[in-house]
Design a protein around this motif. Structure first.
Motif, PDB file in Angstrom:
ATOM      1  N   GLY A 132       5.287   1.754   1.679  1.00 44.73           N
ATOM      2  CA  GLY A 132       5.390   0.964   0.740  1.00 44.73           C
ATOM      3  C   GLY A 132       4.385   0.014   0.893  1.00 44.73           C
ATOM      4  O   GLY A 132       4.299  -0.837  -0.129  1.00 44.73           O
ATOM      5  N   ILE A 154       9.885   2.668  -2.374  1.00 49.16           N
ATOM      6  CA  ILE A 154       9.360   4.035  -1.934  1.00 49.16           C
ATOM      7  C   ILE A 154       9.919   4.225  -0.456  1.00 49.16           C
ATOM      8  O   ILE A 154      10.366   3.221   0.305  1.00 49.16           O
ATOM      9  CB  ILE A 154       7.949   3.619  -1.623  1.00 49.16           C
ATOM     10  N   ARG A 160       0.015   7.823  -2.360  1.00 49.09           N
ATOM     11  CA  ARG A 160       0.917   8.524  -2.923  1.00 49.09           C
ATOM     12  C   ARG A 160       0.399   8.717  -4.586  1.00 49.09           C
ATOM     13  O   ARG A 160       0.632   9.410  -5.027  1.00 49.09           O
ATOM     14  CB  ARG A 160       2.192   7.684  -2.860  1.00 49.09           C
ATOM     15  N   CYS A 201      -0.285   2.933   1.489  1.00 48.47           N
ATOM     16  CA  CYS A 201       0.719   4.155   1.113  1.00 48.47           C
ATOM     17  C   CYS A 201       0.971   4.099  -0.218  1.00 48.47           C
ATOM     18  O   CYS A 201       0.766   5.416  -0.983  1.00 48.47           O
ATOM     19  CB  CYS A 201       2.264   3.631   1.628  1.00 48.47           C
ATOM     20  N   ARG A 202       0.816   3.231  -1.224  1.00 44.46           N
ATOM     21  CA  ARG A 202       1.161   3.356  -2.463  1.00 44.46           C
ATOM     22  C   ARG A 202      -0.337   3.998  -2.968  1.00 44.46           C
ATOM     23  O   ARG A 202      -0.283   4.791  -4.062  1.00 44.46           O
ATOM     24  CB  ARG A 202       1.257   2.069  -3.229  1.00 44.46           C
ATOM     25  N   ASP A 203      -1.478   3.680  -2.395  1.00 44.16           N
ATOM     26  CA  ASP A 203      -2.781   4.366  -2.816  1.00 44.16           C
ATOM     27  C   ASP A 203      -2.623   5.724  -2.820  1.00 44.16           C
ATOM     28  O   ASP A 203      -3.071   6.591  -3.491  1.00 44.16           O
ATOM     29  CB  ASP A 203      -3.954   3.572  -2.304  1.00 44.16           C
ATOM     30  N   CYS A 210       9.017  11.631   0.122  1.00 44.52           N
ATOM     31  CA  CYS A 210       7.512  11.655   0.014  1.00 44.52           C
ATOM     32  C   CYS A 210       7.011  13.048   0.511  1.00 44.52           C
ATOM     33  O   CYS A 210       7.842  13.456   1.655  1.00 44.52           O
ATOM     34  CB  CYS A 210       6.782  10.685   0.722  1.00 44.52           C
ATOM     35  N   THR A 221      10.058  -1.998  -2.079  1.00 41.15           N
ATOM     36  CA  THR A 221       9.068  -1.244  -3.160  1.00 41.15           C
ATOM     37  C   THR A 221       9.734  -0.071  -3.737  1.00 41.15           C
ATOM     38  O   THR A 221       9.328   0.466  -4.986  1.00 41.15           O
ATOM     39  CB  THR A 221       7.906  -0.711  -2.422  1.00 41.15           C
TER      40      THR A 221
END
Ligand code: SF4
Ligand code: SF4
Length: 111
Positions: free
Chosen positions: A87, A16, A95, A91-93, A21, A14
């Motif tokens: 990723g 990521i 971030r 995790c994406r939400d 982070c 991804t």
């Protein structure tokens, strides 16, 4: 939830990377399971009486090293943390939500 908590096969392509982070997933409520054995000083109870990872006034889990943004109890981290995939959808939400709040200028401790 930090990068070293993952094994290579967990790493989706991804782009990521936990090393880029602010450990935003370590601000989430982490409910402890019966098989979790974290040091008692990191255990708190939520309003429902569930055992959770204690968080500091800054919002991050108390087991997170504030300087390195790495988990200080890696070998004993809760199962929820072990299962959180770098990723992955959650995790994406998180971030994305973090970046939205940052862009809006919302104080970190209130996020
Ligand atoms: S939110 Fe994702 S990228 Fe950030 S520390 Fe957690 S797992 Fe890693
Ligand atoms: S136990 Fe470790 S991986 Fe889990 S939220 Fe706390 S600092 Fe992050």
């Amino acid at each position: 939830m930090t990068w070293f908590a993952l094994t290579p096969h967990d790493t989706p392509a991804t782009g990521i990377d936990c090393r880029d982070c602010e450990a935003v997933c370590c601000r989430l409520t982490v409910v402890l399971m019966p098989d979790d054995h974290v040091p008692p000083r990191y255990v708190a109870r939520d309003d429902s009486g569930l055992e959770v990872m204690a968080r500091g006034e800054d919002g991050w889990c108390k087991a997170l090293d504030r300087n390195t943004l790495r988990c200080t109890i890696y070998e004993q981290r809760p199962s929820i943390c072990r299962d959180f995939t770098m990723g992955g959808p959650y995790c994406r939400d998180e971030r994305a939500a973090w970046h939205r709040r940052s862009a809006a200028g919302i104080p970190i401790a209130l996020c």
